[in-house]
Write an enzyme that holds these catalytic residues in place. Structure first.
Site, mmCIF file in Angstrom:
data_model
loop_
_atom_site.group_PDB
_atom_site.id
_atom_site.type_symbol
_atom_site.label_atom_id
_atom_site.label_comp_id
_atom_site.label_asym_id
_atom_site.label_seq_id
_atom_site.Cartn_x
_atom_site.Cartn_y
_atom_site.Cartn_z
ATOM 1 N N LYS A 284 0.823 -1.206 0.000
ATOM 2 C CA LYS A 284 0.000 0.000 0.000
ATOM 3 C C LYS A 284 0.863 1.264 0.000
ATOM 4 O O LYS A 284 0.569 2.227 -0.714
ATOM 5 C CB LYS A 284 -0.919 0.000 1.223
ATOM 6 C CG LYS A 284 -1.985 -1.090 1.192
ATOM 7 C CD LYS A 284 -2.802 -1.116 2.489
ATOM 8 C CE LYS A 284 -3.872 -2.188 2.445
ATOM 9 N NZ LYS A 284 -4.651 -2.289 3.700
ATOM 10 N N GLY B 103 -12.798 -4.436 5.367
ATOM 11 C CA GLY B 103 -14.140 -4.996 5.346
ATOM 12 C C GLY B 103 -14.648 -5.132 3.934
ATOM 13 O O GLY B 103 -14.401 -4.287 3.064
#
Length: 811
Positions: free
Chosen positions: A678, A792
């Protein structure tokens, strides 16, 4: 008075003739009814003639079937008191026709004149039947008043003679007159001729113009002119109004609603035309007149196409500035009876391309080579050549001349969808823009134009979704729930045309029903592989395509380059491509720019948080990102927020996995690999050249726990619990907390465990949330902060969904 023309499908069935009878008898003014042969009969006549000429006795079988069909029609639609008379007339016609076929069979030869005579019986017989079916109708033979002359072996209407005869014939006009269309006779010899394919429309228009009719109505089995071919464009719809010019352009380029020459006679007499459906007479149809298009209407009215195109090209410097070259080109083609429907010429005059039918290609090339043999021999003109099996597409609309940028939008749209334009043409009137492309791209071209110019009710994005686990499954569920709102409020339809799971894949051009896609995938799906996925998508060659990757597969990420090279946008939650070798990352970005598609990966960092988009906005507006500090792992943040006296490190890791915050193998998160990916992506988007190996790692779990199997990890990780609890207590006493922080400053990157106090923005970061502080030249003293859910399935799927929607907004 009005002229009504009914096509072969209208009179080719019992229901059709009964509908014709009802329509005609309901007219409140005198009408002339022009009818075609029963549907398919003209082709049957050609077939029987050819079989007889070949000496094949099977011609008798097909002939008898044709006779039987007509007699059965009489039995079904003619009143009892008229049947014998009608049967007698029709049998007399068939007796004459039978004798002609016998003669052809015996001499094994057939001339054009005989063929013209044979096919004339179709309209002659159908007009006798229709006359008898309609109450008080009077029959006329069109061969007595439609006259032609022979030009280049084609039958050309002799308007002067025909108009005089029509006016004489209909000097006293019955309430209902009926004649056959298509058929005619030669002015000089009186031999039977015809007006060619679609000639019944032409006959009706000639009669309407000669008698100054109030209206010409063309009745067939379609509701009117459509915005595009409904066999290709599912959501094509009827055009309510067209100008004569628009209708003529659409007809010339393949719209088969009416025969192209039909427009000319009525246009010059300003007689409006209405296209109606015999089987749906209540439908409004299409109204064609000289009335100008409303300026508020859409720029284009419709799209038409010809999938039978050969492009003949003449090229050479010897053509530049030479007077008479075009005259020679079109003159020699005319002498050979070759019709040209498209001309494209470079302004330098060094290249001229002309569009003809494939059947005329060889003759055209040979004729042109002969005409320009001297120039070719001198090297002034290069060899004349043809490209066959192409397709021509035309967009048509009077309002194009008042709308800047139509051509730019057209060719930009085609380019983004990977559709190559071989040649193009546009007249100064700007009513028609035409282009030639390869035939395999025709369906895609028509769909994307129809969609881009808002002729479709909805703008369509065709999605290929790979991976239907937690993220992919949630995405499909969100699309299903949001689709009605997107269609109603935004005019956007997301059409999922491909779904691939770990084991199976399913592709449906018209879209997969998301209510039961799992069942369809199980029952209809085939074995999946990256190669099969790629081949199937490229074979479909569907317009406005988006490849959506909801996997973590390197093999699927390897498909991005191929997808974008074929003008398919890519939306991905998969971090592998954007964090791969820098050269590969740059190549993917440059490919997207070069091909005019999108490569979007917002959810690679921060799930649904708008981190990458915000950074792009800063950079694109001229700001410079100097530093970034971020908590980018929802998994690690959850773990450090969960550790307590009652919940040791090992249990917190297990809880993160059970809550589906962590990867199935949590070592990917614990090793910092996910955060490193990331951070590399963010650094690159900030404008720095960074590889994963450039990131300095300060990990909190020793390397030995990453060696061995996953089972080994779960057995040994509790060994760290006591040490971590001891450190946690000491940290808590100081009023601090752990955060796994990724930092980039001027291109230098590191990840590691940091201790933060209550004054730090990271201190109160709850659950699995992410946070990033971005320091730029503009946001220097007070860095920009983005904070929220960073893990999520539902928020990640929402981020992917948002990227998909953004693609729809590029047009």
């Amino acid at each position: 008075m009005k002229v009504l023309k009914f096509g072969g499908t209208s009179v080719g069935s019992v229901n059709g003739i009964l509908s014709v009878k009802k329509i005609v008898e309901a007219q409140n003014e005198p009408v002339i009814v022009v009818v075609s042969a029963l549907s398919g009969v003209t082709d049957e006549l050609y077939k029987v003639a050819n079989l007889a000429c070949e000496g094949d006795l099977s011609y008798l079988t097909f002939y008898e079937l044709m006779v039987t069909r007509h007699l059965e029609m009489i039995e079904s639609v003619i009143a009892t008191d008229k049947k014998n008379e009608v049967i007698s007339k029709v049998e007399s016609q068939f007796t004459d026709l039978s004798n002609i076929f016998k003669g052809v069979y015996l001499i094994k030869d057939i001339s054009t004149k005989i063929i013209d005579t044979i096919v004339s019986y179709g309209e002659t017989i159908s007009s006798i039947i229709v006359t008898a079916a309609i109450t008080n109708a009077v029959h006329y033979d069109a061969r007595t008043f439609i006259k032609t002359e022979n030009q280049f072996d084609k039958h050309i209407v002799d308007f002067e003679k025909s108009n005089d005869l029509i006016r004489l014939k209909f000097n006293i006009l019955p309430q209902i007159s009926v004649c056959g269309g298509f058929i005619s006779t030669d002015t000089n010899t009186n031999f039977i001729t015809n007006l060619g394919r679609g000639g019944s429309d032409y006959t009706a228009a000639i009669i309407a113009a000669a008698l100054h009719a109030s209206m010409l109505e063309i009745w067939s089995d379609v509701d009117g002119f459509m915005t595009a071919d409904p066999r290709i464009i599912n959501n094509a719809y009827v055009i309510e109004k067209l100008s004569f010019i628009e209708a003529m352009e659409l007809c010339n380029f393949g719209a088969k609603v009416i025969y192209p020459p039909t427009i000319f006679p009525v246009f010059h007499k300003n007689i409006p035309v209405k296209i109606k459906n015999t089987f749906n007479p209540e439908a409004e149809g299409t109204f064609i007149s000289r009335e100008k298009t409303d300026q508020a209407a859409k720029a284009i009215k419709g799209i038409s196409s010809i999938n039978d195109t050969s492009l003949i090209t003449l090229q050479g410097l010897g053509m530049v500035g030479v007077i008479g070259v075009n005259n020679r080109i079109f003159g020699v083609l005319a002498k050979n009876g070759i019709s040209v429907f498209l001309v494209s010429q470079a302004s330098s005059e060094s290249t001229t391309s002309i569009g003809v039918k494939n059947a005329d290609s060889v003759l055209a090339v040979n004729a042109l080579r002969k005409e320009f043999s001297y120039e070719i021999a001198q090297g002034e003109i290069n060899d004349i050549f043809s490209e066959d099996d192409l397709a021509t597409v035309a967009i048509v609309g009077d309002n194009m001349k008042r709308t800047p940028g139509i051509a730019g939008k057209l060719f930009g749209t085609l380019g983004r969808n990977g559709i190559n334009v071989v040649a193009c043409a546009q007249g100064a009137s700007e009513t028609n823009i035409s282009f030639v492309t390869d035939k395999k791209s025709l369906r895609k071209a028509l769909n994307v134009i129809h969609d881009s110019f808002f002729l479709s009710e909805y703008q369509v994005l065709n999605l290929f979704v790979v991976g239907i686990g937690t993220v992919g499954g949630s995405l499909l569920d969100q699309i299903k729930k949001q689709q009605p709102k997107l269609m109603a409020q935004n005019g956007l339809k997301l059409n999922v045309v491909g779904i691939a799971s770990e084991f199976k894949m399913l592709f449906e051009r018209d879209g997969i029903n998301l209510e039961n896609y799992s069942l369809e995938l199980d029952s209809k799906g085939i074995t999946v592989s990256p190669e099969y996925i790629c081949n199937e998508i490229l074979t479909m060659n569907i317009f406005n395509s988006v490849f959506v990757d909801c996997t973590a597969s390197p093999q699927i990420a390897d498909l991005y380059q191929t997808m974008m090279e074929n003008n398919i946008s890519v939306v991905t939650a998969n971090k592998i491509a954007a964090s791969s070798e820098y050269d590969n990352y740059i190549n993917l970005k440059e490919t997207a720019r070069r091909k005019g598609v999108k490569f979007l990966f917002e959810t690679n960092v921060g799930a649904g948080l708008p981190i990458i988009n915000t950074m792009n906005s800063l950079v694109n507006s001229g700001d410079h990102i100097q530093k970034m500090e971020a908590v980018l792992s929802g998994t690690l943040n959850f773990i450090f927020n969960t550790i307590s006296a009652e919940i040791p490190l090992s249990k917190a890791i297990l809880m993160a996995k059970e809550a589906k915050f962590a990867e199935p193998d949590p070592r990917i998160d614990l090793s910092g690999k996910d955060v490193i990916r990331k951070l590399v992506i963010l650094a690159r988007e900030a404008g720095y050249k960074v590889e994963q190996d450039d990131v300095v790692k300060n990990l909190f779990i020793p390397d030995k726990y990453f060696i061995g199997s996953l089972d080994d990890f779960w057995k040994t990780v509790p060994e760290l619990d006591a040490e971590f609890e001891h450190k946690r207590l000491a940290l808590a006493a100081q009023g601090k907390r752990w955060r796994f922080v990724a930092t980039m400053e001027n291109g230098n990157c590191n990840v590691g465990l940091h201790e933060v106090d209550t004054l730090h923005p990271f201190y109160d970061l709850q659950g699995s949330n992410n946070i990033i502080l971005i320091t730029t030249e503009r946001y220097n003293e007070y860095p920009m902060m983005i904070k929220g859910y960073g893990a999520g399935a539902s928020v990640t799927a929402a981020g992917v969904f948002s990227d998909i929607i953004s693609i729809a907004n590029i047009r």
